[in-house]
Design a protein around this motif. Sequence first.
Motif, short mmCIF file in Angstrom:
data_model
loop_
_atom_site.label_atom_id
_atom_site.label_comp_id
_atom_site.label_asym_id
_atom_site.label_seq_id
_atom_site.Cartn_x
_atom_site.Cartn_y
_atom_site.Cartn_z
N ARG A 311 0.86 -1.17 0.00
CA ARG A 311 0.00 0.00 0.00
C ARG A 311 0.91 1.23 0.00
N GLU A 313 1.36 5.66 0.43
CA GLU A 313 0.86 6.90 0.99
C GLU A 313 1.71 8.04 0.47
N LYS A 539 6.83 7.87 8.89
CA LYS A 539 6.34 9.18 8.49
C LYS A 539 7.47 10.20 8.55
#
Length: 553
Positions: A311, A313, A539
């Motif tokens: 996935r 982001e 992040k």
Amino acid sequence: MKFEKKRTLSLITAILTVILIFSFTGCAPAAPTATPGSAVPSTPATTSGTPTTSKVINIGITNDPATVNPLAANNVFASTASRLLFLPLAALNEDLGFTYQLAESITTEDNQLFTVKLNPNVKWTDGNPVTTDDVLFSLGIYTNPDVGAQSPSTYNTIVGTDNAGLNISGSEVPEGAKKVDDTTLTIETKYPITLDIFNLTVGQSLRTLPKHILGQEDPKSIIKSAFLQAPNVTNGPFTFKEYVAGQYLSYEANEDYYLGAPKINTLNFKILSGTQITAQLESGEIDMNFPLVGNIPYDDYERVRSLANVRTEEGIPSNVQVLFINSQVVDNVKVRQAMSLAIDRDSILQNILKGDGYITKTPVTNRIQYWNEEAAAPEYDIEKAKQLLAESGWDLSKELVFSVPTGNTTREKVGTIIAESLKSIGLNVTIQKADLATTLGNVQKSNYDLSIIGMPDVPLNIISYLRVYASTKYTWTQYSNPVADGLVDTILSSVDDQVLKSSYLELQQLIADEVPVAGLYSEHALRAINKRVTYGELKEYGALLDVEKWDVE
């Protein structure tokens, strides 16, 4: 546990405290070398040598940390790598607030005397408690002139240090730091700073070392001590397993970590090229990339987004690629202006970044509070650039060496484009490539002509970066301007919002006009995570704060 982020920016005198820690190559530990992309150890064995069931996460990076020694941390990832072993007091989180780590609380009533209470549950892996004595010992080591630790200026707000952050108290610890009891200490600053700034500088940078292990080491040689090259007594969520230069860095879970044993047994960072990161995401050999120090090439974005096993982001701008210009080498402002005008930033955005980024003429993004939009607006004018160069009387035969760090394939491509752009207006530019640590070290020492470096864009502390570009006392560009010096000093000594705003706006305009550096672009780095990872991702801020909770199927 989190505490609230104050909105008012304050004044600091700490330089590039959190993300960039630069190197002298002699401080890096010796280590075996290997071909990038080689296999990493993944299955631990029992003491009898029999393999055991293990949960492993492999992360792809392009920047070799070179060390896990917090005294010698020499690049973005080296600093992060050391925090997995030695907890800081507090750390910046993804919300631009702070999360306590070694500290249980940090408080102040007057923004000048800070009380630090340590978490009594944190222990060294040999069972000893982490105490105030460890913290004060560590502060003394980081600020000791004989040690040669990286970026001591982080601590130059503390009473008893000089502008470089070095201890001038005549004692082992700066006089502003005092023990209250075994789990409490106070730190006094030279002038008021906000709690945010204290945490961003002292709180996040002070990675506590074990006094009972290192207390008898000679400060002149402690940075090269055997213990700090392969630490075996630590307090973070993971313990050091193995580092092989150019290949991997491996950790094992700290089963006695105060927040609970990590759910994964082994954490590996594989040192790869950008194209290898893409290939190994697809094959499943790595579980995720580390944005900013492990970027996926822009040409591979669509390929990675289409992978069935991951996935993705979209990232946010958290650093700015900056063209550094040594003003002692290029001492004519018209030549520096011509350089900036010759760079087609919009073409870089569309053709290299594929529209996934941000371009700027100044070395900041619009995320900072006092942003000068007019100064930041990119300008591209080849004819004007040629005219300025002609007016300058610059010797066109003079060679300018353009230092481009390797590892980030996007930056390398942009470096080539910039070199060709500068050649197109008549400048004699030669590209010289070296690893990131070497390039950063040379820029820090102003040992370069031109260079391209990624600089942090942390809205809380932007003066730390602006002053590196424009202040005589702190600059890496050798740029000197009394007006810029005055603006930096005003920002560092004022708490008035209007004064801060006008000074920040003027300083950004001066940088745009005088071009000690030229802002280029900020990447929206793509994050990719294998779907077998049930919890955990990297992040831009607070990347590994909750790594003990990470898990895989």
